[in-house]
Scaffold this motif. Structure first.
Motif, short mmCIF file in Angstrom:
data_model
loop_
_atom_site.label_atom_id
_atom_site.label_comp_id
_atom_site.label_asym_id
_atom_site.label_seq_id
_atom_site.Cartn_x
_atom_site.Cartn_y
_atom_site.Cartn_z
N ARG A 1 0.83 -1.21 0.00
CA ARG A 1 0.00 0.00 0.00
C ARG A 1 0.86 1.25 0.00
NH1 ARG A 1 -5.03 -1.46 3.99
NH2 ARG A 1 -6.03 -2.88 2.51
N GLU A 2 1.96 1.19 0.78
CA GLU A 2 2.85 2.35 0.82
C GLU A 2 3.42 2.61 -0.57
OE1 GLU A 2 5.92 1.94 3.76
OE2 GLU A 2 4.42 1.70 5.34
N GLN A 3 3.85 1.53 -1.21
CA GLN A 3 4.49 1.66 -2.52
C GLN A 3 3.54 2.33 -3.50
OE1 GLN A 3 7.62 0.29 -3.21
NE2 GLN A 3 7.69 -0.28 -5.35
N GLU A 4 2.25 2.00 -3.38
CA GLU A 4 1.27 2.59 -4.29
C GLU A 4 1.17 4.10 -4.10
OE1 GLU A 4 -2.29 0.42 -3.68
OE2 GLU A 4 -1.59 -1.29 -4.87
N HIS A 5 1.45 4.53 -2.90
CA HIS A 5 1.24 5.95 -2.61
C HIS A 5 2.51 6.76 -2.48
CE1 HIS A 5 -2.60 4.05 -1.22
NE2 HIS A 5 -3.02 4.94 -2.10
N THR A 6 3.68 6.07 -2.47
CA THR A 6 4.91 6.85 -2.35
C THR A 6 5.41 7.24 -3.73
OG1 THR A 6 6.12 4.79 -2.26
CG2 THR A 6 5.75 5.93 -0.16
N THR A 7 6.19 8.28 -3.72
CA THR A 7 6.71 8.77 -4.99
C THR A 7 8.15 8.29 -5.19
OG1 THR A 7 7.19 10.77 -3.81
CG2 THR A 7 5.29 10.82 -5.26
N VAL A 8 8.51 8.21 -6.46
CA VAL A 8 9.88 7.81 -6.80
C VAL A 8 10.82 8.95 -6.43
CG1 VAL A 8 11.38 7.33 -8.76
CG2 VAL A 8 9.10 6.31 -8.65
N GLU A 9 11.97 8.61 -5.84
CA GLU A 9 12.96 9.66 -5.60
C GLU A 9 14.35 9.18 -6.00
OE1 GLU A 9 13.55 10.39 -1.29
OE2 GLU A 9 11.86 9.03 -1.04
N LEU A 10 15.26 10.15 -6.12
CA LEU A 10 16.62 9.82 -6.53
C LEU A 10 17.41 9.47 -5.26
CD1 LEU A 10 18.32 9.65 -9.05
CD2 LEU A 10 19.07 12.00 -8.65
N ILE A 11 17.85 8.20 -5.17
CA ILE A 11 18.50 7.73 -3.93
C ILE A 11 20.01 7.61 -4.16
CG2 ILE A 11 18.64 5.83 -2.30
CD1 ILE A 11 15.66 5.27 -3.07
N GLU A 12 20.75 8.25 -3.28
CA GLU A 12 22.22 8.16 -3.31
C GLU A 12 22.58 6.83 -2.66
OE1 GLU A 12 25.55 9.79 -4.71
OE2 GLU A 12 23.89 11.22 -4.40
N LEU A 13 23.10 5.88 -3.44
CA LEU A 13 23.18 4.49 -2.98
C LEU A 13 24.20 4.26 -1.85
CD1 LEU A 13 22.72 2.68 -6.38
CD2 LEU A 13 21.14 2.70 -4.45
N GLN A 14 25.36 4.93 -1.93
CA GLN A 14 26.42 4.66 -0.93
C GLN A 14 25.93 4.93 0.49
OE1 GLN A 14 29.47 3.40 -1.94
NE2 GLN A 14 30.17 3.20 0.20
N PRO A 15 25.49 6.17 0.81
CA PRO A 15 25.04 6.40 2.20
C PRO A 15 23.79 5.59 2.55
CG PRO A 15 24.62 8.33 0.79
CD PRO A 15 25.46 7.39 -0.01
N PHE A 16 22.91 5.42 1.55
CA PHE A 16 21.67 4.68 1.77
C PHE A 16 21.98 3.25 2.22
CE2 PHE A 16 18.34 1.90 0.05
CZ PHE A 16 17.20 2.49 0.55
N THR A 17 22.91 2.59 1.53
CA THR A 17 23.24 1.20 1.84
C THR A 17 24.01 1.09 3.16
OG1 THR A 17 23.43 0.90 -0.55
CG2 THR A 17 24.16 -0.92 0.82
N GLU A 18 24.92 2.06 3.38
CA GLU A 18 25.68 2.03 4.63
C GLU A 18 24.75 2.11 5.84
OE1 GLU A 18 28.46 5.22 4.22
OE2 GLU A 18 29.82 4.05 2.92
N LEU B 1 21.65 1.25 5.95
CA LEU B 1 20.86 0.02 6.00
C LEU B 1 21.66 -1.10 6.68
CD1 LEU B 1 18.05 -0.48 4.43
CD2 LEU B 1 19.41 -2.13 3.20
N ILE B 2 22.96 -1.18 6.34
CA ILE B 2 23.82 -2.23 6.91
C ILE B 2 23.89 -2.08 8.44
CG2 ILE B 2 26.23 -3.01 7.06
CD1 ILE B 2 26.37 -2.44 3.99
N ARG B 3 23.92 -0.80 8.89
CA ARG B 3 23.98 -0.56 10.34
C ARG B 3 22.73 -1.09 11.04
NH1 ARG B 3 26.89 4.02 8.83
NH2 ARG B 3 25.07 5.37 8.67
N SER B 4 21.60 -1.14 10.31
CA SER B 4 20.36 -1.57 10.94
C SER B 4 20.18 -3.10 10.90
CB SER B 4 19.16 -0.91 10.27
OG SER B 4 18.98 -1.48 8.98
N LEU B 5 21.10 -3.80 10.24
CA LEU B 5 20.99 -5.27 10.15
C LEU B 5 21.31 -5.89 11.50
CD1 LEU B 5 22.82 -5.92 6.74
CD2 LEU B 5 20.40 -6.33 7.22
#
Lengths: 392, 270
Positions: A242-259, A261-265
């Motif tokens: 449901r969220e995906q249906e309502h969220t908008t596409v954005e430009l994601i900077e992959l390096q900080p985004f992934t780093e 995410l890894i911290r939250s694993l």
């Protein structure tokens, strides 16, 4: 007059002036006729008489031009051609069928002109007719092809309508299914929580004499937890959808985004991560969707690490045919794709019973990728590791 | 919906009473240009194109709705209501004579007089009725129409639809008047020539003038007599002209006959 003409064209071959106007009229390679405003024939050329197998005396003053037409043609003439002549003084390129004396038909193209007297009253209609027998056959073919094409067009439109209706129906069913899953998981949660509470209370107050009781109690507890976590996962699937249906596409900077995410694993100190986003440093994607995809793939990589070596995960991007590809590779146990490839992404499908899990992760990943218009490829070697490639 | 736009209605002339001209099958309101101006000094002259003809709104032509003449009669009554015109003299040619009959039967207050130009309540022969045609003749007409639509192309449609007022564009077009979408014309031809309105005649009390041509392939003299007998308050005038369009071939005689019918005072020369 003749002298003047010769003077005007001194170089002209004299034979060229020998054309006889009367003969030209009579034997021209087209039919001529003239009629009164009411259609009464007053003059026809020999060519036309020859076509129709009539003699001049049979037609002149006795018959009207309209009577030479087929009845349908005459209806057309009276309702269309005749008024048009009176309105604009001429008509051109009208297709008719003339009736020969023996009743057979001749396809002609008609041009006509209306002459008026000095007061403006209609005086005479001049008609020129061209034999179009051959052309008519071709036109009939065209008309047949046209009506066939129109019929096919109608059939296509009908098929299209049915497809649209089916599609709407499927969308509705999908929606209903999502709602059903959401409601079911929501409604199940409460009684299972109650069961857990009651069981806990029971464990506190009751005592069991059976020596096997502690083992059974522990199994009961595991089953309860498993049930709760499955319901939790189902809720997550529907919510993300449901969220995906309502969220908008954005430009994601992959390096900080992934780093981040890894911290939250779930912590595992011996795990190594290698990131390489040089080829495609940024991706257009709904942020929660990409979070969920990467989280599931990376946590799977950790969960299914090879027992003999510490986990190592590679996250990278590449450009394939101008489109971005996001890859997640591990050195874990690998999956036997020959055996499980078909069902890898199915909901609640699990391949390693010794590792806790619900079978929701990969299903969710695939659904999110599909929803964004992408696709997933898997490559795996048992005992070596697995690579997921996301074509986005 | 703007019914005046839908039917491409034009209003001219001075006077309190209105005279509505409705064209027949195969043409449009241009047909009246030799007759209508003669009434502009005494009447509000209203011209229209039936939906599907001339510069009417072709998108409004729903074949299911226009499967009988009564839909056109409804359209006419809507136009008269939109213009708020009572006691109208309705002049209908050919198929529109019957459309006028249907309108008068439905709304006698709106239609004060009927002028039926070259009318026929039924084109097909029947037991004890000579309409002049057999079913096969009508099929032949449809064929004739089809083979004459080869020249129709979508590229000239906008020119015909929108710019007849620009003579330089219209002049480039062959047979530029009275053209319309072939599919619609074909359908209207069927509705026109297969309709049977004989039973509707008895429902009309409106005074009617039947104007018939002496030699009309579409409406034999017997048809005029039939109409005279079955329309309660009607008179028949046979015009000494041939063809199906006396308003084009004999406009003066047509105007004179209409004047005689419409003027309650005796004519001076009579």
């Amino acid at each position: 007059m003749r002298e003047a003409e010769e003077e005007q064209y001194p170089e002209l071959d004299l034979r060229l002036t020998a054309e006889n106007v009367e003969e030209l009229y009579e034997y021209a390679p087209c039919g001529y006729c003239s009629c009164l405003p009411d259609g009464t024939l007053v003059k026809l050329n020999q060519t036309l008489l020859g076509w129709l197998h009539y003699t001049r005396t049979e037609l002149v003053a006795h018959r009207t031009f309209q009577e030479l037409l087929s009845i349908g043609g005459r209806l057309h003439y009276e309702t269309y051609c005749a008024p048009l002549l009176l309105l604009q003084g001429e008509v051109r390129e009208i297709s008719y069928q003339l009736r020969r004396r023996d009743g057979s038909r001749l396809s002609v193209l008609l041009n006509a002109q209306l002459l008026r007297d000095p007061l403006g009253n209609p005086l005479l209609v001049r008609i020129t007719l061209f034999d179009i027998t051959e052309r008519q056959k071709y036109e009939q073919e065209l008309l047949r092809a046209k009506s066939q094409a129109e019929e096919q067009g109608r059939q296509l439109a009908r098929a299209n309508e049915q497809l649209i209706a089916k599609n709407e129906q499927l969308t509705r069913i999908n929606q209903d299914l999502d709602n059903f899953v959401y409601t079911a998981s929501h409604d199940l949660k409460q009684p299972i929580n109650n069961m857990a509470g009651i069981f806990e209370e029971l464990m506190r107050t009751a005592s069991f004499t059976d020596p096997e009781a502690p083992g059974m109690v522990s199994m009961f507890n595991d089953a309860l937890r498993q049930m709760l976590s499955t319901i939790e996962d189902l809720t997550v699937v529907v919510q993300l959808q449901r969220e995906q249906e309502h969220t908008t596409v954005e430009l994601i900077e992959l390096q900080p985004f992934t780093e981040e995410l890894i911290r939250s694993l779930p912590a595992r100190t011996d795990a190594r991560f290698t990131l390489d986003f040089a080829a495609v440093p940024r991706l257009h994607f709904p942020r929660p969707g990409l979070q969920s995809i990467l989280y599931n793939l990376l946590s799977n990589g950790l969960k299914y690490a090879h027992p003999d070596r510490p986990p190592h995960l590679w996250v990278s991007t590449a450009l394939v045919d101008g489109a971005p590809v996001l890859s997640v590779r591990d050195n874990g146990r690998g999956i036997d794709l020959q055996r499980h490839g078909q069902e890898l992404f199915q909901l609640f499908r699990r391949f390693h019973s010794d590792v806790p899990g619900s079978g929701v992760g990969l299903y969710l990943v695939q659904r999110l990728v599909h929803q964004a218009g992408g696709r997933i490829e898997v490559e795996s070697q048992v005992g070596e590791g697995t690579t997921f490639r996301l074509y986005l | 919906m703007d019914v005046l736009k839908r039917n491409n209605v034009t209003v001219t002339g001075a006077g309190t009473q209105a005279m509505l001209f409705v064209h027949g099958f195969g043409c449009d309101q241009h047909m009246w240009r030799l007759v209508a101006p003669a009434f502009e000094d005494r009447y509000r002259v209203v011209l229209l194109d039936l939906v599907g003809a001339g510069q009417s709104d072709l998108t409004a032509y729903d074949p299911d709705r226009y499967n009988s003449l009564s839909a056109h009669a409804d359209d006419i009554l809507e136009v008269l209501a939109a213009l708020d015109l009572p006691d109208v003299v309705l002049v209908g040619h050919s198929v529109s004579a019957m459309i006028g009959v249907l309108a008068a039967a439905r709304a006698p207050d709106r239609i004060a007089r009927l002028v039926l130009v070259a009318p026929s309540p039924r084109y097909l022969n029947d037991t004890d009725y000579n309409g002049g045609f057999e079913q096969a003749d009508i099929e032949e007409l449809l064929q004739a129409m089809d083979s004459n639509y080869l020249g129709w192309s979508a590229s000239i449609t906008p020119v015909i639809m929108g710019h007849l007022d620009q003579p330089e564009l219209a002049a480039e077009l062959n047979n530029s008047f009275c053209r319309t979408d072939p599919t619609i014309a074909r359908h209207f031809a069927r509705v026109t020539f297969l309709s049977d309105n004989r039973a509707d005649l008895a429902r009309v009390r409106t005074p009617a003038l039947i104007l018939q041509c002496a030699h009309d392939a579409l409406a034999p003299l017997a048809v005029g007599t039939y109409l005279r007998q079955h329309l309660a308050d009607s008179e028949l005038v046979v015009l000494d002209t041939s063809g199906h369009c006396p308003h084009l071939s004999a406009p003066q005689a047509t105007i004179a006959a209409m004047n005689t019918f419409l003027s309650p005072v005796p004519q001076e020369h009579a």
